[in-house]
Design an enzyme around this catalytic site. Structure first.
Site, PDB file in Angstrom:
ATOM      1  N   LYS A 103      15.319 -25.514  52.811  1.00 29.43           N
ATOM      2  CA  LYS A 103      15.574 -26.953  52.928  1.00 29.43           C
ATOM      3  C   LYS A 103      14.243 -27.669  53.147  1.00 29.43           C
ATOM      4  O   LYS A 103      13.290 -27.086  53.647  1.00 29.43           O
ATOM      5  CB  LYS A 103      16.527 -27.231  54.072  1.00 29.43           C
ATOM      6  CG  LYS A 103      17.907 -26.613  53.873  1.00 29.43           C
ATOM      7  CD  LYS A 103      18.828 -26.917  55.054  1.00 29.43           C
ATOM      8  CE  LYS A 103      20.203 -26.289  54.821  1.00 29.43           C
ATOM      9  NZ  LYS A 103      21.127 -26.550  55.974  1.00 29.43           N
ATOM     10  N   HIS A 163      23.809 -11.254  38.110  1.00 24.48           N
ATOM     11  CA  HIS A 163      24.995 -10.519  37.661  1.00 24.48           C
ATOM     12  C   HIS A 163      26.226 -11.406  37.700  1.00 24.48           C
ATOM     13  O   HIS A 163      26.317 -12.341  38.502  1.00 24.48           O
ATOM     14  CB  HIS A 163      25.247  -9.306  38.572  1.00 24.48           C
ATOM     15  CG  HIS A 163      24.279  -8.194  38.370  1.00 24.48           C
ATOM     16  ND1 HIS A 163      24.286  -7.390  37.255  1.00 24.48           N
ATOM     17  CD2 HIS A 163      23.281  -7.725  39.159  1.00 24.48           C
ATOM     18  CE1 HIS A 163      23.334  -6.483  37.359  1.00 24.48           C
ATOM     19  NE2 HIS A 163      22.703  -6.666  38.498  1.00 24.48           N
ATOM     20  N   ASN A 211      -0.023 -11.823  44.664  1.00 21.94           N
ATOM     21  CA  ASN A 211      -0.524 -10.853  45.636  1.00 21.94           C
ATOM     22  C   ASN A 211       0.358  -9.613  45.745  1.00 21.94           C
ATOM     23  O   ASN A 211       1.429  -9.534  45.138  1.00 21.94           O
ATOM     24  CB  ASN A 211      -0.716 -11.539  46.986  1.00 21.94           C
ATOM     25  CG  ASN A 211      -1.994 -12.348  47.012  1.00 21.94           C
ATOM     26  OD1 ASN A 211      -3.088 -11.810  47.133  1.00 21.94           O
ATOM     27  ND2 ASN A 211      -1.869 -13.664  46.869  1.00 21.94           N
TER      28      ASN A 211
END
Length: 204
Positions: free
Chosen positions: A196, A130, A99
């Protein structure tokens, strides 16, 4: 004298931001919508190393970049909304929905998304990271890429983020605004930053 309302242009804009509507168009609308989509997809295929399956939809406002070696491959009946940024390598199964406002970069190892997975607006998925050594500026350090795998029938909520190296199992759900930093088991419902487990689809 009043100009006649340009309903077709407005309908194209509606489809671009709500692409699921394309798959419920009537025959009289497909007369103009199908050639419009065919032309857009042909233009993308001429400019980038991208492959569309059958009966896909992609908004003309999508930003798709697929250099050789960073291919983008879509299965059948995929939909890509307006204002999406896609940089390969990316592989989509069948019936994948991305979307508006999503941003995906496949890094070196790629993003793989399974069949019937739905990804809400403004989701960020980056399959690279990085280096973070303090001995050198971050932008000067080489990036690493492990790749990201998202299974079948997964729902990623709006504004979620998924970091490199993560695998999300089949039929899992990622809540709105979550940041996924670890693998998600099949059927698990996760939410939060970092995400979680808060439930299991099989219990619903």
């Amino acid at each position: 004298m009043h100009n006649k309302p340009d309903y077709q242009t407005q309908h194209k804009k509606r489809l671009s931001w709500m692409p699921w509507l394309y798959f419920s168009l009537k025959e009289k609308q497909l007369v103009w919508a199908k050639p419009w989509q065919d032309e857009i997809q042909q233009q993308f295929e001429q400019l980038e190393t991208i492959t569309f399956g059958d009966n896909c939809f992609i908004a003309p406002q999508a930003n798709v970049f697929a250099e050789p070696g960073r291919d983008i491959t879509m299965g059948n009946q995929c939909m890509i909304a307006a204002d999406v940024f896609l940089h390969g390598p990316i592989t989509l199964g069948d019936e994948v929905a991305i979307n508006h406002g999503c941003s995906f970069d496949g890094g070196r190892c790629g993003i793989k998304i399974g069949n019937k997975t739905r990804i809400a607006n403004n989701v960020t998925i980056y399959a690279f990271n990085h280096g973070m050594s303090v001995e050198q500026a971050i932008y000067q350090q080489p990036s690493q890429s492990k790749g990201i795998v998202i299974g079948d029938d997964v729902w990623i909520g709006a504004q979620a983020g998924i970091v490199d190296g993560v695998t999300i199992g089949n039929q899992a759900i990622v809540g709105m605004g979550s940041v996924v930093t670890k693998d998600v088991a099949e059927f698990a419902i996760v939410a939060g930053n970092p995400a979680k487990i808060i439930g299991d689809r099989r219990d619903k």
